[in-house]
Design a protein around this motif. Structure first.
Motif, mmCIF file in Angstrom:
data_model
loop_
_atom_site.group_PDB
_atom_site.id
_atom_site.type_symbol
_atom_site.label_atom_id
_atom_site.label_comp_id
_atom_site.label_asym_id
_atom_site.label_seq_id
_atom_site.Cartn_x
_atom_site.Cartn_y
_atom_site.Cartn_z
ATOM 1 N N CYS A 263 0.831 -1.216 0.000
ATOM 2 C CA CYS A 263 0.000 0.000 0.000
ATOM 3 C C CYS A 263 0.859 1.257 0.000
ATOM 4 C CB CYS A 263 -0.937 -0.003 1.205
ATOM 5 S SG CYS A 263 -2.330 -1.155 1.055
ATOM 6 N N GLN A 268 -0.875 4.640 -0.820
ATOM 7 C CA GLN A 268 -2.112 4.535 -0.041
ATOM 8 C C GLN A 268 -1.760 4.480 1.447
ATOM 9 O OE1 GLN A 268 -4.399 1.201 -1.553
ATOM 10 N NE2 GLN A 268 -4.245 1.889 -3.678
ATOM 11 N N GLU A 269 -1.369 5.622 2.002
ATOM 12 C CA GLU A 269 -0.848 5.672 3.361
ATOM 13 C C GLU A 269 -1.898 5.287 4.405
ATOM 14 O OE1 GLU A 269 2.237 6.169 4.353
ATOM 15 O OE2 GLU A 269 2.907 6.287 2.271
ATOM 16 N N GLU A 270 -3.117 5.752 4.245
ATOM 17 C CA GLU A 270 -4.157 5.453 5.232
ATOM 18 C C GLU A 270 -4.462 3.957 5.270
ATOM 19 O OE1 GLU A 270 -8.814 6.627 6.252
ATOM 20 O OE2 GLU A 270 -7.648 7.834 4.844
ATOM 21 N N ARG A 271 -4.557 3.366 4.100
ATOM 22 C CA ARG A 271 -4.815 1.927 4.025
ATOM 23 C C ARG A 271 -3.648 1.142 4.610
ATOM 24 N NH1 ARG A 271 -6.405 -0.938 -1.736
ATOM 25 N NH2 ARG A 271 -7.187 -2.940 -0.940
#
Length: 300
Positions: A263, A268-271
Motif C-alpha cells: 500500500c 495509499q498511506e491510510e490503508r
C-alpha cells in the motif's frame, strides 16, 4: 472411543469453518481417551492437537502435547514405529513454525531415520517429510539442500493419484526458494503451475488449506516485478484464505504487514496504516513482536 466418529466430527468443524468449536472438542476428546485408557485414540487426537495449536500460533500448547504424546509412545515401547515418526514430524513442524530450528531439525532427522527403516522407497509419507524439511532448511539458508528435498517430494507426489494439492504445495515451496536465490524465471514457472493446480482442485467454493501459500508467493512475485496492484490483490486473497482455514494467526499478521508495504508503494498511506495496526494487534494477541518493534528494541 470411536476414532472414526471423532475424525468425522472434527472434519465437519473445519469444513464448516467452525473454528471456535475445534479446541473444546479436541480437549474433551483427549480427556475421554485418557479416562478410557484408549492409547491409540489418545495418540491420534494428540497429533491433531499439535497441528491445530501450531496453525493458530499457540506454540507452547503444541510443544506440551507433543512431548506428552512422545513420552507415552516411549512408555509403550513404540519408539521405532510409524506412530512415533509421525509425532516427531508434527512436533518438528511446530518447533519450526516457532523459530526453534535446532529442535526442529533434530526431530525431522529422527523421523527420517525411522521412515527409512520402515517404509519402501517412494512411499507417499516421505513427500510430506521432505516438504517440511525443505522449509526448515530454507529458513537456515541451506537453499540448495532445501531444493533437493523438494525435488524428491515432487517426484513422489507426481506419481500418486489425486495428488494435485500436494503437487501444488511443493511447487509453491520451490518457487519461493527460486525467488530467494534469484532464479526468477524458474520461480514464476513453478508458481504459475501451482496456482493453476490449486484452482483446478477447488470445488464448490472449497479450497485447499495450502492455497494461501501459493497466493502469498504470487504476491511476492508481483512485488518483486513492481506490479503493486496485482501484488496487493494476491496478498489480500491470501489473507482471506488464511483466515478461513486458520483464523488470524502469525501468518495472517505477516500478510497484513506485506499488504501495508505494498500500500505504501501505491501511495495509499491510510490503508497501509490500517494494515499495520491490524498486524500489531494480531502479534500482540499471540505474543510476537513486529519487525519494527524488534528494530526499535535493538536501538534502545
Amino acid at each position: 472411543m470411536n476414532i472414526e466418529e471423532f475424525f468425522s466430527q472434527l472434519d465437519g468443524y473445519f469444513r464448516r469453518n467452525e473454528l471456535e468449536q475445534v479446541e473444546p472438542y479436541l480437549t474433551s476428546s483427549l480427556e475421554q481417551a485418557k479416562e478410557e485408557e484408549d492409547y491409540g485414540a489418545y495418540i491420534s487426537i494428540g497429533n491433531e492437537m499439535i497441528g491445530f495449536y501450531r496453525s493458530i500460533s499457540r506454540f507452547r500448547e503444541a510443544f506440551d502435547i507433543a512431548e506428552d504424546v512422545l513420552l507415552l509412545l516411549e512408555e509403550l515401547q513404540l519408539e521405532s514405529t510409524e506412530h512415533f515418526a509421525t509425532t516427531l514430524l508434527n512436533a518438528a513442524t511446530a518447533y519450526r513454525a516457532a523459530g526453534n530450528a535446532e529442535q526442529s531439525y533434530q526431530y525431522y532427522r529422527q523421523a527420517l531415520h525411522i521412515y527409512n527403516s520402515l517404509l519402501p522407497e517412494g512411499d507417499y509419507r516421505f513427500a510430506g517429510l521432505y516438504n517440511n524439511m525443505s522449509l526448515l532448511l530454507e529458513q537456515m539458508d541451506q537453499n540448495e539442500e532445501a531444493l533437493a528435498c523438494l525435488e524428491k517430494a515432487l517426484d513422489i507426489v507426481s506419481r500418486l493419484e489425486n495428488s494435485g494439492a500436494e503437487q501444488a504445495s511443493t511447487l509453491t515451496n520451490m518457487a519461493l526458494i527460486y525467488f530467494k536465490i534469484d532464479r526468477a524465471e524458474e520461480a514464476a514457472g513453478a508458481l504459475k503451475e501451482a496456482l493453476q493446480i490449486f484452482e483446478a482442485c477447488g470445488r464448490d467454493g472449497e479450497t485447499d488449506a495450502h492455497y494461501s501459500a501459493a497466493l502469498a508467493g504470487a504476491g511476492e512475485a508481483y512485488y518483486r516485478m513492481g506490479d503493486y496492484p496485482n501484488a496487493l490483490a494476491s496478498y489480500e486473497k491470501a489473507l482471506a484464505e488464511v483466515k478461513k482455514h486458520f483464523g488470524e494467526n502469525s501468518t495472517y499478521g505477516l500478510l497484513c504487514s506485506n499488504c501495508a508495504a505494498v500500500c505504501r508503494c501505491l501511495g495509499q498511506e491510510e490503508r497501509a496504516g490500517r494494515y499495520e495496526e491490524q498486524a500489531r494487534e494480531i502479534y500482540k494477541k499471540i505474543g510476537v513482536q513486529t519487525q519494527a518493534e524488534k528494530e526499535e528494541g535493538r536501538k534502545q
